[in-house]
Design a protein around this motif. Structure first.
Motif, PDB file in Angstrom:
ATOM      1  N   SER A  24       0.816  -0.961  -0.056  1.00  0.00           N
ATOM      2  CA  SER A  24       0.141   0.023   0.081  1.00  0.00           C
ATOM      3  C   SER A  24       1.000   1.024   0.170  1.00  0.00           C
ATOM      4  O   SER A  24       2.121   1.130   0.461  1.00  0.00           O
ATOM      5  CB  SER A  24      -0.789  -0.197   1.314  1.00  0.00           C
ATOM      6  N   SER A  37      -1.009  -4.256   2.647  1.00  0.00           N
ATOM      7  CA  SER A  37      -1.367  -4.431   3.461  1.00  0.00           C
ATOM      8  C   SER A  37      -2.960  -3.797   3.097  1.00  0.00           C
ATOM      9  O   SER A  37      -4.143  -3.754   3.560  1.00  0.00           O
ATOM     10  CB  SER A  37      -1.405  -3.027   4.677  1.00  0.00           C
ATOM     11  N   ARG A  38      -2.490  -3.605   1.351  1.00  0.00           N
ATOM     12  CA  ARG A  38      -3.570  -3.316   0.124  1.00  0.00           C
ATOM     13  C   ARG A  38      -4.602  -4.644   0.259  1.00  0.00           C
ATOM     14  O   ARG A  38      -3.859  -5.410  -0.150  1.00  0.00           O
ATOM     15  CB  ARG A  38      -2.770  -3.214  -0.650  1.00  0.00           C
ATOM     16  N   ALA A  76      -8.868  -1.970  -1.183  1.00  0.00           N
ATOM     17  CA  ALA A  76      -9.058  -0.866   0.423  1.00  0.00           C
ATOM     18  C   ALA A  76      -7.597  -0.884   0.720  1.00  0.00           C
ATOM     19  O   ALA A  76      -6.843  -2.169   0.897  1.00  0.00           O
ATOM     20  CB  ALA A  76      -9.921  -1.837   0.994  1.00  0.00           C
ATOM     21  N   SER A  77      -7.593   0.214   0.444  1.00  0.00           N
ATOM     22  CA  SER A  77      -6.057   0.710   1.238  1.00  0.00           C
ATOM     23  C   SER A  77      -6.179   2.077   1.987  1.00  0.00           C
ATOM     24  O   SER A  77      -4.352   2.586   2.471  1.00  0.00           O
ATOM     25  CB  SER A  77      -4.833   0.716   0.260  1.00  0.00           C
ATOM     26  N   GLU A  78      -6.646   2.237   2.298  1.00  0.00           N
ATOM     27  CA  GLU A  78      -6.785   3.282   3.998  1.00  0.00           C
ATOM     28  C   GLU A  78      -6.589   2.973   5.053  1.00  0.00           C
ATOM     29  O   GLU A  78      -6.088   3.809   5.622  1.00  0.00           O
ATOM     30  CB  GLU A  78      -8.310   3.603   4.165  1.00  0.00           C
ATOM     31  N   HIS A  79      -6.420   1.862   5.319  1.00  0.00           N
ATOM     32  CA  HIS A  79      -5.695   1.261   6.690  1.00  0.00           C
ATOM     33  C   HIS A  79      -4.082   0.881   6.929  1.00  0.00           C
ATOM     34  O   HIS A  79      -3.538  -0.046   5.842  1.00  0.00           O
ATOM     35  CB  HIS A  79      -6.664   0.252   8.260  1.00  0.00           C
ATOM     36  N   GLN A  82      -3.546  -5.189   7.202  1.00  0.00           N
ATOM     37  CA  GLN A  82      -3.794  -5.851   6.859  1.00  0.00           C
ATOM     38  C   GLN A  82      -5.582  -6.217   6.933  1.00  0.00           C
ATOM     39  O   GLN A  82      -5.875  -6.436   6.007  1.00  0.00           O
ATOM     40  CB  GLN A  82      -3.155  -7.095   6.109  1.00  0.00           C
ATOM     41  N   ASN A  85      -8.069  -3.735   6.236  1.00  0.00           N
ATOM     42  CA  ASN A  85      -8.577  -3.372   4.694  1.00  0.00           C
ATOM     43  C   ASN A  85      -9.160  -4.613   4.403  1.00  0.00           C
ATOM     44  O   ASN A  85      -9.938  -3.994   4.016  1.00  0.00           O
ATOM     45  CB  ASN A  85      -6.908  -3.098   4.157  1.00  0.00           C
TER      46      ASN A  85
END
Length: 140
Positions: A24, A37-38, A76-79, A82, A85
């Motif tokens: 990410s 993590s993405r 999803a990659s806002e956090h 993993q 996300n």
């Protein structure tokens, strides 16, 4: 992986979902180059046996711009974690499918304006015209 609940009657089994993980962007410190993590969550809507046919046709039509060969993909990659996300992608997938499965709104029946609303509209126009007419006086 858990099943995704879209509505009370529509639950997507985890076996129909595909997850891909990648690095990410954004801040992350020393672990940013090693943590995948993405999350990309993919769901093959066109080939899914768990979606009823009447819903599937409606969803395919409404999501036509987002589908690639009948597959819906959510990233999803806002956090930074993993796991967070993964849950965010699942929630977003459920929200998109829920909106696409919603029944169409009822058809609007055209109605005529009431006599009172017509009279109020005309009276307002007359008041406005009178105000403007009063501004065009002589200035001597």
């Amino acid at each position: 992986m858990d099943d995704v609940t879209v509505t009370r009657t529509l639950v997507l089994p985890a076996s129909e979902l595909r997850e891909r993980f990648s690095r990410s962007g954004g801040p992350g410190g020393q672990g940013v180059n090693t943590a995948d993590s993405r999350v990309e969550l993919s769901f093959d809507l066109a080939a899914s046996p768990s979606v009823p046919e009447h819903l599937k046709s409606r969803m395919l039509e409404r999501l036509a711009g987002r589908l690639v060969d009948g597959v819906l993909t959510i990233a999803a990659s806002e956090h930074r974690a993993q796991l967070q996300n993964r849950s965010a992608a699942r929630e977003r997938l459920a929200a998109v499918l829920r909106a696409a499965a919603a029944p169409p709104p009822p058809v609007r029946r055209a109605t005529k304006p009431t006599k009172g609303s017509k009279e109020r509209r005309i009276a307002g126009k007359k008041r406005r015209a009178e105000t403007k007419r009063g501004r065009s006086g002589s200035w001597d």
